[in-house]
Design an enzyme around this catalytic site. Structure first.
Site, PDB file in Angstrom:
ATOM      1  CB  THR A   1      -7.477  -4.410   1.411  1.00 22.96           C
ATOM      2  OG1 THR A   1      -6.600  -4.027   2.550  1.00 22.96           O
ATOM      3  CG2 THR A   1      -7.297  -3.428   0.440  1.00 22.96           C
TER       4      THR A   1
ATOM      5  CD  GLU B  50      -7.783  13.045   3.029  1.00 19.76           C
ATOM      6  OE1 GLU B  50      -7.377  13.853   2.276  1.00 19.76           O
ATOM      7  OE2 GLU B  50      -8.018  11.896   2.905  1.00 19.76           O
TER       8      GLU B  50
ATOM      9  CG  ASP C   5      -1.980   1.012   1.180  1.00 18.00           C
ATOM     10  OD1 ASP C   5      -2.434   1.273   0.008  1.00 18.00           O
ATOM     11  OD2 ASP C   5      -2.582   1.627   2.190  1.00 18.00           O
TER      12      ASP C   5
ATOM     13  CG  HIS D  60      -4.458  10.889   1.950  1.00 13.76           C
ATOM     14  ND1 HIS D  60      -5.552  10.654   2.650  1.00 13.76           N
ATOM     15  CD2 HIS D  60      -3.752   9.952   2.286  1.00 13.76           C
ATOM     16  CE1 HIS D  60      -5.437   9.950   3.641  1.00 13.76           C
ATOM     17  NE2 HIS D  60      -4.237   9.194   3.284  1.00 13.76           N
TER      18      HIS D  60
ATOM     19  CE  LYS E  84      -3.373   3.008   6.952  1.00 12.45           C
ATOM     20  NZ  LYS E  84      -4.350   3.424   5.681  1.00 12.45           N
TER      21      LYS E  84
ATOM     22  CG  ASP F  52      -5.807   0.703   2.899  1.00 15.17           C
ATOM     23  OD1 ASP F  52      -5.885  -0.795   3.332  1.00 15.17           O
ATOM     24  OD2 ASP F  52      -5.110   1.179   3.166  1.00 15.17           O
TER      25      ASP F  52
ATOM     26  NE  ARG G 172      -8.110   7.157   8.640  1.00 16.46           N
ATOM     27  CZ  ARG G 172      -7.191   7.097   7.446  1.00 16.46           C
ATOM     28  NH1 ARG G 172      -5.911   6.754   7.613  1.00 16.46           N
ATOM     29  NH2 ARG G 172      -8.014   7.240   6.346  1.00 16.46           N
TER      30      ARG G 172
ATOM     31  CD  GLU H 103      -6.227   5.071   3.979  1.00 14.79           C
ATOM     32  OE1 GLU H 103      -5.566   4.208   3.280  1.00 14.79           O
ATOM     33  OE2 GLU H 103      -5.807   5.749   4.722  1.00 14.79           O
TER      34      GLU H 103
ATOM     35  CD  GLN I   2      -2.952   5.021   9.911  1.00 10.30           C
ATOM     36  OE1 GLN I   2      -4.437   5.052   9.757  1.00 10.30           O
ATOM     37  NE2 GLN I   2      -1.984   5.532   8.968  1.00 10.30           N
TER      38      GLN I   2
ATOM     39  CD  GLU J 233      -5.497   3.322  -0.861  1.00 10.50           C
ATOM     40  OE1 GLU J 233      -4.477   2.792  -1.494  1.00 10.50           O
ATOM     41  OE2 GLU J 233      -5.352   3.260   0.216  1.00 10.50           O
TER      42      GLU J 233
HETATM   43 CA    CA Z   1      -4.122   3.258   2.119  1.00 12.54          CA
END
Ligand code: CA
Length: 418
Positions: free
Chosen positions: A254, A360, A125, A132, A250, A230, A234, A198, A237, A200
């Site tokens: 996915t 975000e 990843d 971002h 993570k 993904d 948070r 996320e 993390q 992606e």
């Molecule tokens: Ca990611």
């Protein structure tokens, strides 16, 4: 390139994700039967496993669709990919002589259950979206130090888990993990309170490498692209990521879309990465445009409620392309394999409604989103369904990716709390 007309129902509809120009690769089953390789076309799926077995279609001297994944086909290489695509295009085009031979192998797409389209060898990843990286960096370190010092010089990434890559439609349990708030001395072991998505794209490596490859060689190794969510915890993390990067935050799941859209289908939509803010070292320079103009969106639906599209962005927002990521990946001498999956990194646009994660969109939880149901969200709640969609818009047709969707289930029982 205009729409190539097909005799298959629904394939000439300007709003279908799967016109003859697309021909994405998936794995499906019907009525609990064995999974087969299939190609989406209009409202149907062409069962290429059954067609190959019947001798109506072939991709080479040996069968490659007698397995429920596209890895064996990818292994054949770019010449075989192009030849098979040309055969399929001719056989599915309006007035094709092969129509009557292929018709028995069409399955209504609405009756199919989708499976993983390829066996994921390994999953890496990246963090290659500039907006971002800037947004997240601003929240954690302020705008002056938002981008790490290496960021404009190389696509940074970490090795993720192939074992938890799942196909669209798979729900996930909210992960538990160590959470530590700044005002506590000790971490607690709890369900994540800041579960996020996320937005992606995933690039699928279709050819192996030994040793370092150039960006042009890396480009030739890529078979196709999928949408990729993904899922990220948070709060887990934030406590675990220094100094070695994300780990359990993570690793839960996915989600990828079920159809691999080939590089060949995306060819008319090539676009360049943005102007470089710092010159790149020669090994990272692109010989031509290697991104694609793909409109992307994410929608959130609370349980039993209508969805709200919460962001709209585009793959062309990436600072680094997948071939640059792949070339960088090989600089160590790391061998790459057929079925390796590269996550692009979260794709956020410059403006607030174009951000590709809840972190975000709600600015770290300070500005909750209001959904069409009237509910607000800073992060994902139990029962929420998150769906990614994407397509490249052609003249009278679109190259669609279908969906990457999944719902959040409550955390599983903590075995130590019994
Ligand atoms: Ca990611």
């Amino acid at each position: 390139m205009p729409l190539i007309k097909s005799w298959v129902p629904g394939a000439n509809d300007p709003d279908t994700d799967f016109p003859l120009n697309n021909l994405p690769c998936g794995v499906f089953s019907t009525d609990g039967g064995d999974p087969h390789c299939g190609v989406a076309i209009g409202d149907m799926i062409l069962d290429v496993t059954a067609a190959e077995e019947a001798g109506v279609l072939s991709a080479g001297d040996e069968p490659v669709f007698d397995v429920p994944f596209w890895n064996d086909f990818m292994d054949l290489g770019p010449d075989a990919w192009a030849a098979f695509r040309a055969d399929l295009t001719a056989a599915l085009a309006e007035n094709a002589v092969k129509k009557h031979a292929l018709e028995p192998f069409l399955v209504p797409r609405g009756t199919a259950t989708m499976h993983m389209p390829f066996a994921v060898s390994e999953y890496t990843d990246f963090y290659a979206g500039r907006n971002h990286a800037f947004n997240v960096g601003t929240m954690f370190r302020g705008p002056e130090n938002a981008l790490p010092p290496n960021w404009l010089h190389m696509p940074i990434g970490y090795n993720g888990r192939a074992s938890s890559v799942v196909v669209s439609g798979t729900d996930l349990h909210r992960p538990r993990g160590q959470l530590k708030s700044p005002d506590h001395d000790m971490p607690a072991f709890l369900p994540s309170r800041r579960l996020d998505f996320e937005l992606e794209m995933g690039a699928i490596v279709g050819q192996p490498s030994q040793g370092m490859v150039s960006v042009a060689e890396a480009e030739a190794m890529i078979f196709g692209y999928v949408l990729l969510n993904d899922w990220s915890a948070r709060d887990i993390q934030a406590w675990e990521y220094q100094p070695l990067g994300p780990f359990q935050s993570k690793a839960t799941a996915t989600t990828i879309s079920p159809w691999i859209v080939t590089k060949a289908a995306l060819e008319p939509f090539r676009t360049s990465t943005p102007e470089r803010e710092k010159p790149l070292l020669p090994y990272l320079r692109e010989p031509g445009p290697m991104l694609y103009d793909i409109a992307l969106e994410a929608a959130l639906a609370p349980a039993g409620k209508p969805e709200t599209v919460i962001t709209r962005t585009n793959y062309r927002e990436m600072y680094y392309s997948a071939p640059q990521q792949l070339a960088h990946h090989t600089t160590s001498g790391c061998p790459m394999n057929v079925g390796d999956l590269l996550g692009s990194g979260t794709i956020s646009g410059k403006n607030a409604p174009e951000r590709g994660s809840m972190l975000e969109l709600s600015w770290g939880g300070k500005e909750p989103l209001t959904l069409e149901s009237g509910e607000t969200r800073s992060f994902l709640e139990d029962g929420d369904r998150l769906t990614l969609r994407g397509h490249a818009q052609g003249d009278g047709y679109r190259i669609g990716f279908g969906e990457a969707t999944g719902a959040v289930l409550p955390a599983l029982e903590d075995p130590y709390a019994r």
